[in-house]
Design a protein around this motif. Structure first.
Motif: not given
Length: 293
Positions: A59-66, A43-52, A98-106
């Motif tokens: 859309s609105e911004q939901f989260a950002k990746l590292p 959403l808007g720029k690479p590395g983001t996640i939007g929510r509708v 309930g969170t917006t924080e990405p956690r590395l799992v693999y």
């Protein structure tokens, strides 16, 4: 005027949901949670996640990746955990409900991407891993080993794959469907642990005209026909049941949602917006999320 997805009264008639230009040309990876929220990457720029939000038309911004990570695919499991395929840094992230924080799992440096992912009933992740330059690909199986961290294995297959892209499972979870973008072919495989067996070519489209795909609970495949401006609905044997005309010509992927799992959301690279239509059968992933399947 933009029309909400659920306002569409006719089956298979697509309407534009969000304004043009909200997302980058990397618009991809739609996924819908049990509350009806639609999530889309970049959403808007690479590395983001939007929510509708449900009934919303923007859309609105939901989260950002590292920093440096760029999402390409999203899937949400029955517990509400969102999994994100980061093709740039070869990661799979998880975002807890309930969170917006990405956690590395693999993470695997042996991956070329990953591109698209799909989730099995038991939580196993299958990831397509194309090497676009070499016009080749493979599938990774990523799963928990006991109580430990997730472990990944490049699955063996009975044939050399092309650029593995769109991916999903049959309703019973035994068959994996893989679209190969360079050849336009869609293949099915039986899953036996870390091995793919009984490769079967079920459909050939023109080269470079397929992207993401999803299955419904009847076993049909819905395939994004990028550059063709449509969604092809295939029977499990590859027979084309119908072709759904879209509002723009470059659909990249799709997801089922809505209260009954029969609204299909499509990400459009041309125009960089989301459109949607109603279908007659619930999506496989939506059915798993609700616990009915």
């Amino acid at each position: 005027m933009l029309a909400p997805a659920l306002a569409a009264s006719k089956l298979f008639e697509s309407t534009q949901l969000t304004p043009a230009g909200e997302y980058t040309i990397g618009i991809e990876g739609p996924a819908v949670d049990r509350d009806g929220n639609l999530f889309v990457v970049n959403l808007g720029k690479p590395g983001t996640i939007g929510r509708v939000a449900p009934k919303a038309t923007a859309s609105e911004q939901f989260a950002k990746l590292p920093e440096g990570s760029i999402g390409n695919a999203l899937r949400i499991d029955a517990a509400g955990v969102m999994f994100v395929a980061d093709y740039k840094k070869h990661n799979i992230f998880a975002i807890a409900p309930g969170t917006t924080e990405p956690r590395l799992v693999y993470h695997s440096a042996e991956m070329s991407q990953p591109n698209d992912i799909t989730l099995a009933r038991d939580g196993t992740i299958y990831a397509s891993d194309p090497n676009w330059k070499a016009r080749s690909g493979r599938i990774w199986r990523i799963a928990k080993s006991g109580d430990g961290p997730m472990q990944g294995t490049a699955m063996t297959a009975p044939r050399a794959m092309g650029t593995a892209n769109g991916i999903d499972l049959s309703p019973d979870g035994r068959t994996l469907y893989v679209g190969e973008s360079n050849s336009g072919e869609i293949w099915s495989y039986l899953i036996e642990g870390d091995t793919l067996t009984k490769a079967r070519l079920i459909k050939t489209f023109e080269p470079n005209t397929i992207d993401g795909l999803r299955t419904d609970i009847s076993g049909r495949l819905l395939v994004a026909r990028i550059l063709k401006g449509s969604i092809a609905v295939l029977a499990p044997d590859g027979h084309v049941v119908r072709e759904i005309t879209l509002k723009a010509n470059e659909p990249t992927n799709l997801a089922f949602g809505g209260s009954d799992g029969k609204t299909v959301f499509v990400t459009q690279r041309q125009g960089r917006f989301i459109e949607s239509f109603r279908t007659d059968v619930e999506g496989r992933e939506h059915c798993l999320q609700t616990g009915r399947c």
